[in-house]
Design an enzyme around this catalytic site. Structure first.
Site, PDB file in Angstrom:
ATOM      1  N   SER A   1      63.355  47.924  66.525  1.00  0.00           N
ATOM      2  CA  SER A   1      63.983  47.388  67.936  1.00  0.00           C
ATOM      3  C   SER A   1      64.568  48.483  68.857  1.00  0.00           C
ATOM      4  CB  SER A   1      65.023  46.085  67.505  1.00  0.00           C
ATOM      5  OG  SER A   1      65.271  45.704  69.047  1.00  0.00           O
TER       6      SER A   1
ATOM      7  N   ASP B   1      61.344  42.393  72.624  1.00  0.00           N
ATOM      8  CA  ASP B   1      61.728  40.876  72.307  1.00  0.00           C
ATOM      9  C   ASP B   1      62.818  40.592  73.221  1.00  0.00           C
ATOM     10  OD1 ASP B   1      63.549  42.337  70.723  1.00  0.00           O
ATOM     11  OD2 ASP B   1      63.614  40.745  68.983  1.00  0.00           O
TER      12      ASP B   1
ATOM     13  N   ARG C   1      84.403  40.070  66.344  1.00  0.00           N
ATOM     14  CA  ARG C   1      83.444  39.655  64.986  1.00  0.00           C
ATOM     15  C   ARG C   1      82.910  41.035  64.559  1.00  0.00           C
ATOM     16  NH1 ARG C   1      78.494  40.913  67.162  1.00  0.00           N
ATOM     17  NH2 ARG C   1      77.322  40.135  65.406  1.00  0.00           N
TER      18      ARG C   1
ATOM     19  N   ASP D   1      60.960  46.798  70.941  1.00  0.00           N
ATOM     20  CA  ASP D   1      60.040  46.157  70.278  1.00  0.00           C
ATOM     21  C   ASP D   1      59.590  44.915  71.241  1.00  0.00           C
ATOM     22  OD1 ASP D   1      62.364  44.906  69.611  1.00  0.00           O
ATOM     23  OD2 ASP D   1      61.701  43.939  67.834  1.00  0.00           O
TER      24      ASP D   1
ATOM     25  N   SER E   1      80.229  43.014  63.099  1.00  0.00           N
ATOM     26  CA  SER E   1      78.671  43.298  63.451  1.00  0.00           C
ATOM     27  C   SER E   1      77.976  42.913  62.380  1.00  0.00           C
ATOM     28  CB  SER E   1      78.556  44.778  63.781  1.00  0.00           C
ATOM     29  OG  SER E   1      77.186  45.100  63.576  1.00  0.00           O
TER      30      SER E   1
ATOM     31  N   ASP F   1      63.323  46.237  75.529  1.00  0.00           N
ATOM     32  CA  ASP F   1      63.855  46.987  74.551  1.00  0.00           C
ATOM     33  C   ASP F   1      62.479  47.527  73.782  1.00  0.00           C
ATOM     34  OD1 ASP F   1      63.018  44.825  73.008  1.00  0.00           O
ATOM     35  OD2 ASP F   1      64.896  45.015  71.717  1.00  0.00           O
TER      36      ASP F   1
ATOM     37  N   ASN G   1      72.287  39.857  75.989  1.00  0.00           N
ATOM     38  CA  ASN G   1      71.595  41.066  75.953  1.00  0.00           C
ATOM     39  C   ASN G   1      70.020  40.879  76.207  1.00  0.00           C
ATOM     40  OD1 ASN G   1      70.073  39.902  73.606  1.00  0.00           O
ATOM     41  ND2 ASN G   1      71.712  40.946  72.162  1.00  0.00           N
TER      42      ASN G   1
ATOM     43  N   GLU H   1      70.885  35.347  74.804  1.00  0.00           N
ATOM     44  CA  GLU H   1      71.892  35.868  74.313  1.00  0.00           C
ATOM     45  C   GLU H   1      72.101  37.030  75.525  1.00  0.00           C
ATOM     46  OE1 GLU H   1      72.397  36.766  69.539  1.00  0.00           O
ATOM     47  OE2 GLU H   1      70.737  38.189  70.672  1.00  0.00           O
TER      48      GLU H   1
HETATM   49  C1  16G Z   1      70.282  41.634  65.703  1.00  0.00           C
HETATM   50  C2  16G Z   1      69.862  40.167  66.455  1.00  0.00           C
HETATM   51  C3  16G Z   1      70.301  39.909  67.958  1.00  0.00           C
HETATM   52  C4  16G Z   1      71.979  40.163  67.765  1.00  0.00           C
HETATM   53  C5  16G Z   1      72.312  41.481  67.402  1.00  0.00           C
HETATM   54  C6  16G Z   1      73.933  41.628  67.178  1.00  0.00           C
HETATM   55  C7  16G Z   1      67.669  39.145  66.002  1.00  0.00           C
HETATM   56  C8  16G Z   1      66.190  38.956  66.008  1.00  0.00           C
HETATM   57  N1  16G Z   1      68.483  39.978  66.421  1.00  0.00           N
HETATM   58  O1  16G Z   1      69.761  42.410  66.708  1.00  0.00           O
HETATM   59  O2  16G Z   1      70.081  38.510  68.122  1.00  0.00           O
HETATM   60  O3  16G Z   1      72.133  40.221  69.136  1.00  0.00           O
HETATM   61  O4  16G Z   1      71.691  41.705  66.103  1.00  0.00           O
HETATM   62  O5  16G Z   1      74.015  42.543  66.686  1.00  0.00           O
HETATM   63  O6  16G Z   1      68.633  38.079  65.438  1.00  0.00           O
HETATM   64  P1  16G Z   1      75.573  43.151  66.006  1.00  0.00           P
HETATM   65  O7  16G Z   1      75.800  42.140  64.876  1.00  0.00           O
HETATM   66  O8  16G Z   1      75.377  44.384  65.316  1.00  0.00           O
HETATM   67  O9  16G Z   1      76.553  42.692  67.140  1.00  0.00           O
HETATM   68 MG    MG Z   2      64.275  43.871  69.897  1.00  0.00          MG
END
Ligand code: 16G
Ligand code: MG
Length: 550
Positions: free
Chosen positions: A68, A290, A512, A288, A514, A286, A387, A385
């Site tokens: 990604s 998505d 939270r 990939d 990650s 981004d 993002n 999201e």
């Molecule tokens: C992953 C998730 C994305 C999320 C991100 C959070 C999918 C396909 N992708 O890239 O949705 O925003 O993780 O990352 O579910 P973090 O947990 O490191 O903050």
């Molecule tokens: Mg992506």
């Protein structure tokens, strides 16, 4: 499991021993690591994909090689379930355990146990089918070969290599194939282009209006797979005034100073954009494809941008859907259920705006699998999201209702609203968030409303926010609840966060762990940027006190 199957698995697994001393974890959406250590992981996930296909009566499963928005030397592997959505969560622990099995024998034992428990026939009596895709990373080719080896070591399993595709294309193709709809890349582009054209043709036109009133769009493709795919889409859309930058062909590096993640987090323009683009509508995909965010460049702003993020795409989509529904449902008995799904990262101003529109806003934890699952509960489920990952889902019941209206309705107004919603359901990817289809929907809606990018941006003003990350001894010690808005463990941490947050006007803050990096994330918002920065910094200190290396 028969002897032949046993020896095939053992033989295949022995080709790629797992990396020593490294524990890989499924994370939020699959495995990601430095590409050089991923051969064994991908091979084993290939086996898992074949087993998943056997478990689901031979339905096609998708296996995507991508990391990604992460750096080019990374790679990763994700699985698409028969619906085109993410791998079912009950298989994640199995994925974790097989990837970390230290040797072929223990891997075989895990597979045997799991197949027995899940009643998966491993005797060649059934066929299994896996679609393989990869992004443009150089390591992708050899990792796809590893996946093929894994799949090939399950008797009756067949891999179909789709080559370089975006992640959402692979999800779309898996969904289409399992619904017996035409499922090639050409079919994907045809569906998007045709339904986009349909939305444009349904725009009420005043006479003498010119054809491109909202002007040019420039898209930063993160030097990734989105570049070549957007080019293919563009060739089908002679209507759209579209310029592609950072396509990967100009020599730039994937995700380096470019792409949706960079633009959204840093709030600056990507490489290749500058003062001459002031006043133009810009977007960023981004690596990939998505995720997508829009932006405009601030004049004399030192690369600073007005960011138009996933929350604002959600708001635009929600507003449009609501307008069309209002046309359709005045005296109707059937009232479709509309749900808008966000995460704690959604800017508070967006939630306020959506609530004011009269929409039901629901929160889930971060990660597409949570948002998507929630949105599926509605007739129209819109999720995003901040993002830039999100989509609009339609229930079969609702789509059937639209078809009825299209064939029986006498009011042209209603007929057109039904046609628009039905076209939206074909433009937006029903399997997963998709930057290309999201882009088309934004462009069609702006055109429909006769809005400039600034009109859109002015729907509401974002509250200033700040995100930080904190390295901690063990991030699993932080346990959250209430869709990550509240920290339950360690005891006392939430009280400390509350006390700090209360000091700021419109203050909101959460922490939270990650799901993709070994850190704790801090998000804060408040009425001014200085206040949001201060709140984030002070909460980061609290996180360090409770969870740091002391
Ligand atoms: C992953 C998730 C994305 C999320 C991100 C959070 C999918 C396909 N992708 O890239 O949705 O925003 O993780 O990352 O579910 P973090 O947990 O490191 O903050
Ligand atoms: Mg992506």
């Amino acid at each position: 499991m028969n002897d032949q199957q046993r020896s095939m698995l053992l033989q295949s697994a022995s080709q790629f021993p797992p990396p020593q001393g490294i524990k890989l974890s499924y994370g939020t959406a699959g495995f990601r690591a430095d590409a050089s250590i991923l051969q064994s992981t991908v091979l084993r996930i290939g086996i898992l994909a074949a087993l998943r296909s056997l478990k689901t009566d031979g339905a096609v499963i998708g296996l995507m090689i991508t990391a990604s928005h992460n750096k080019v030397s990374d790679n990763g592997v994700k699985i698409a379930d028969p619906s085109g959505g993410m791998l079912t969560q009950d298989w994640e622990p199995f994925a974790d355990s097989i990837v970390n099995a230290p040797d072929p024998e223990s891997l075989l034992r895990l597979i045997e146990e799991f197949a027995k428990k899940e009643n998966i026939p491993l005797n060649g009596s059934k066929v299994a089918s896996v679609f393989l895709g990869r992004d443009t990373r150089p390591s992708g080719e050899s990792l796809v070969e590893a996946a093929k080896q894994g799949i090939g070591s399950v008797i009756g399993a067949v891999a179909t290599d789709l080559g370089i595709v975006t992640t959402p294309q692979l999800h779309w193709m898996v969904r289409a194939r399992n619904r017996n709809i035409k499922a090639s890349e050409v079919d994907y582009f045809d569906q998007l282009a045709t339904s986009f054209r349909c939305l444009i043709d349904l725009i009420p036109k005043k006479s003498g209006e010119n054809d491109h009133p909202i002007g040019k769009l420039i898209v930063d493709c993160s030097n990734g797979v989105g570049g070549e795919k957007l080019q293919l889409l563009k060739e089908k859309l002679n209507w759209l005034d579209l310029e592609i930058r950072n396509s990967g062909k100009e020599g730039g590096i994937l995700n380096e100073g470019v792409g949706a993640d960079y633009v959204q987090k840093e709030k600056v323009s990507p490489q290749g954009f500058g003062p001459s683009d002031v006043g133009v509508r810009c977007a960023s995909l981004d690596g990939d494809a998505d995720r997508i965010v829009y932006f405009t460049i601030i004049p004399n702003g030192n690369n600073k941008i007005n960011l138009i993020d996933g929350d604002k795409m959600l708001s635009l989509f929600a507003l449009f859907m609501k307008k069309q529904l209002n046309i359709l449902t005045d005296k109707n008995e059937y009232q479709p259920r509309v749900g808008v799904v966000q995460t704690a990262y959604a800017n508070g101003a967006s939630t306020k705006y959506l609530t004011k529109l009269g929409l039901q806003v629901i929160f889930t934890p971060t990660g597409v699998k949570y948002l998507h699952g929630k949105a599926e509960e509605y007739d129209i489920g819109i999720y995003f999201e901040a993002n830039g990952h999100g989509t609009v889902l339609f229930s079969d019941k609702f789509l059937t209702w639209l078809e009825d209206i299209k064939s029986t309705e006498t009011s042209l107004n209603k007929m057109n609203a039904a046609k628009r919603l039905s076209a939206v359901s074909k433009v937006v990817n029903q399997a997963v968030g998709d930057a290309l289809s999201g882009l088309l929907l934004v462009e069609a809606i702006l055109q429909h409303m006769g809005w400039s990018v600034d009109n859109w941006n002015e729907l509401y003003s974002d509250l200033p926010s700040r995100q930080l990350k904190v390295k901690v001894a063990d991030r699993t010690a932080l346990v959250t609840t209430n869709a990550e808005a509240c920290a339950e463990k360690p005891p006392g941490i939430q009280d400390a966060i509350n006390a700090l947050t209360a000091k700021y006007k419109q203050g909101r803050c959460f922490v939270r762990p990650s799901g993709t990096e070994d850190v704790v994330r801090v998000y804060a918002e408040a009425d001014t940027q200085v206040a949001a920065d201060e709140l984030a910094t002070s909460v980061a200190k609290v996180v360090d006190q409770f969870l740091g290396f002391h």
